[in-house]
Design a protein around this motif. Structure first.
Motif, PDB file in Angstrom:
ATOM      1  N   ILE A   8     -18.056  56.802  21.822  1.00 44.67           N
ATOM      2  CA  ILE A   8     -18.660  56.924  20.428  1.00 44.67           C
ATOM      3  C   ILE A   8     -20.367  57.310  20.605  1.00 44.67           C
ATOM      4  O   ILE A   8     -20.769  58.122  20.023  1.00 44.67           O
ATOM      5  N   GLU A   9     -20.916  56.563  21.739  1.00 44.74           N
ATOM      6  CA  GLU A   9     -22.256  56.982  21.769  1.00 44.74           C
ATOM      7  C   GLU A   9     -22.679  58.169  22.179  1.00 44.74           C
ATOM      8  O   GLU A   9     -23.519  58.760  21.699  1.00 44.74           O
ATOM      9  N   ALA A  10     -21.779  58.651  22.993  1.00 51.64           N
ATOM     10  CA  ALA A  10     -21.913  60.088  23.420  1.00 51.64           C
ATOM     11  C   ALA A  10     -21.704  61.045  22.453  1.00 51.64           C
ATOM     12  O   ALA A  10     -22.564  62.020  22.459  1.00 51.64           O
ATOM     13  N   ILE A  11     -20.718  60.762  21.457  1.00 54.82           N
ATOM     14  CA  ILE A  11     -20.734  61.729  20.329  1.00 54.82           C
ATOM     15  C   ILE A  11     -21.811  61.507  19.287  1.00 54.82           C
ATOM     16  O   ILE A  11     -22.337  62.708  18.976  1.00 54.82           O
ATOM     17  N   LYS A  12     -22.267  60.479  19.443  1.00 55.98           N
ATOM     18  CA  LYS A  12     -23.434  60.041  18.313  1.00 55.98           C
ATOM     19  C   LYS A  12     -24.766  61.169  18.902  1.00 55.98           C
ATOM     20  O   LYS A  12     -25.382  61.461  18.225  1.00 55.98           O
ATOM     21  N   ASN A  13     -24.845  60.813  20.356  1.00 54.01           N
ATOM     22  CA  ASN A  13     -25.942  61.654  20.789  1.00 54.01           C
ATOM     23  C   ASN A  13     -26.055  63.116  20.959  1.00 54.01           C
ATOM     24  O   ASN A  13     -27.039  63.757  21.156  1.00 54.01           O
ATOM     25  N   ASN A  14     -24.677  63.514  21.003  1.00 53.90           N
ATOM     26  CA  ASN A  14     -24.498  65.163  21.039  1.00 53.90           C
ATOM     27  C   ASN A  14     -23.260  65.403  20.248  1.00 53.90           C
ATOM     28  O   ASN A  14     -22.446  65.693  20.799  1.00 53.90           O
ATOM     29  N   PRO A  15     -23.683  65.698  19.000  1.00 57.19           N
ATOM     30  CA  PRO A  15     -22.352  65.879  17.965  1.00 57.19           C
ATOM     31  C   PRO A  15     -22.268  67.558  17.954  1.00 57.19           C
ATOM     32  O   PRO A  15     -21.087  67.984  17.304  1.00 57.19           O
ATOM     33  N   THR A  16     -22.945  68.214  18.905  1.00 48.56           N
ATOM     34  CA  THR A  16     -22.525  69.643  18.830  1.00 48.56           C
ATOM     35  C   THR A  16     -21.571  70.005  19.900  1.00 48.56           C
ATOM     36  O   THR A  16     -21.019  71.092  19.901  1.00 48.56           O
ATOM     37  N   ASN A  17     -21.091  69.141  20.886  1.00 50.08           N
ATOM     38  CA  ASN A  17     -20.068  69.478  21.963  1.00 50.08           C
ATOM     39  C   ASN A  17     -19.197  68.418  22.067  1.00 50.08           C
ATOM     40  O   ASN A  17     -19.188  67.744  23.070  1.00 50.08           O
ATOM     41  N   VAL A  18     -18.168  68.333  21.118  1.00 48.67           N
ATOM     42  CA  VAL A  18     -17.248  67.305  21.157  1.00 48.67           C
ATOM     43  C   VAL A  18     -15.867  67.859  21.253  1.00 48.67           C
ATOM     44  O   VAL A  18     -15.517  68.787  20.363  1.00 48.67           O
ATOM     45  N   LYS A  19     -15.069  67.176  22.019  1.00 48.09           N
ATOM     46  CA  LYS A  19     -13.771  67.664  21.922  1.00 48.09           C
ATOM     47  C   LYS A  19     -12.627  67.092  20.716  1.00 48.09           C
ATOM     48  O   LYS A  19     -13.134  66.107  20.530  1.00 48.09           O
ATOM     49  N   PHE A  20     -11.925  67.617  20.476  1.00 50.18           N
ATOM     50  CA  PHE A  20     -10.919  67.456  19.383  1.00 50.18           C
ATOM     51  C   PHE A  20     -10.301  66.280  19.955  1.00 50.18           C
ATOM     52  O   PHE A  20     -10.045  65.097  19.232  1.00 50.18           O
ATOM     53  N   GLU A  21      -9.776  66.134  21.187  1.00 47.38           N
ATOM     54  CA  GLU A  21      -9.128  65.200  21.557  1.00 47.38           C
ATOM     55  C   GLU A  21      -9.861  63.584  21.669  1.00 47.38           C
ATOM     56  O   GLU A  21      -9.468  62.519  21.319  1.00 47.38           O
ATOM     57  N   ASP A  22     -11.114  63.930  21.641  1.00 49.00           N
ATOM     58  CA  ASP A  22     -12.000  62.648  21.862  1.00 49.00           C
ATOM     59  C   ASP A  22     -11.992  61.926  20.267  1.00 49.00           C
ATOM     60  O   ASP A  22     -12.115  60.885  20.125  1.00 49.00           O
TER      61      ASP A  22
END
Length: 79
Positions: A8-22
């Motif tokens: 969740i923290e990784a997604i919040k810090n970088n919302p431009t490169n997120v995998k659908f599976e995550d």
């Protein structure tokens, strides 16, 4: 910090490169049901909550990631 919290923290810090599976993993972990009727879009539903449609694409567009972040924050705020 658990793996889920780190993700969740990784997604919040970088919302431009997120995998659908995550995103799918996080939404399912907080109680959403993933429904795919054979197309390219997944419908995520949860009882008494607004449903969310996300296209299966890598990487996921930022607008969908921000919607999921908002849902996560609302879930954490309710607890």
């Amino acid at each position: 910090m658990s793996k889920k919290d780190k993700l969740i923290e990784a997604i919040k810090n970088n919302p431009t490169n997120v995998k659908f599976e995550d995103l799918k993993k996080i939404l399912v972990d907080i109680g959403y049901k993933a429904i795919n009727r054979g197309g390219s879009h997944y419908l995520f539903t949860k009882k008494d909550n607004v449903s969310l449609t996300i296209p299966y694409k890598k990487p996921v567009k930022v607008i969908y990631v921000k919607q999921v972040i908002r849902i996560i924050e609302e879930e954490n705020h309710e607890k």
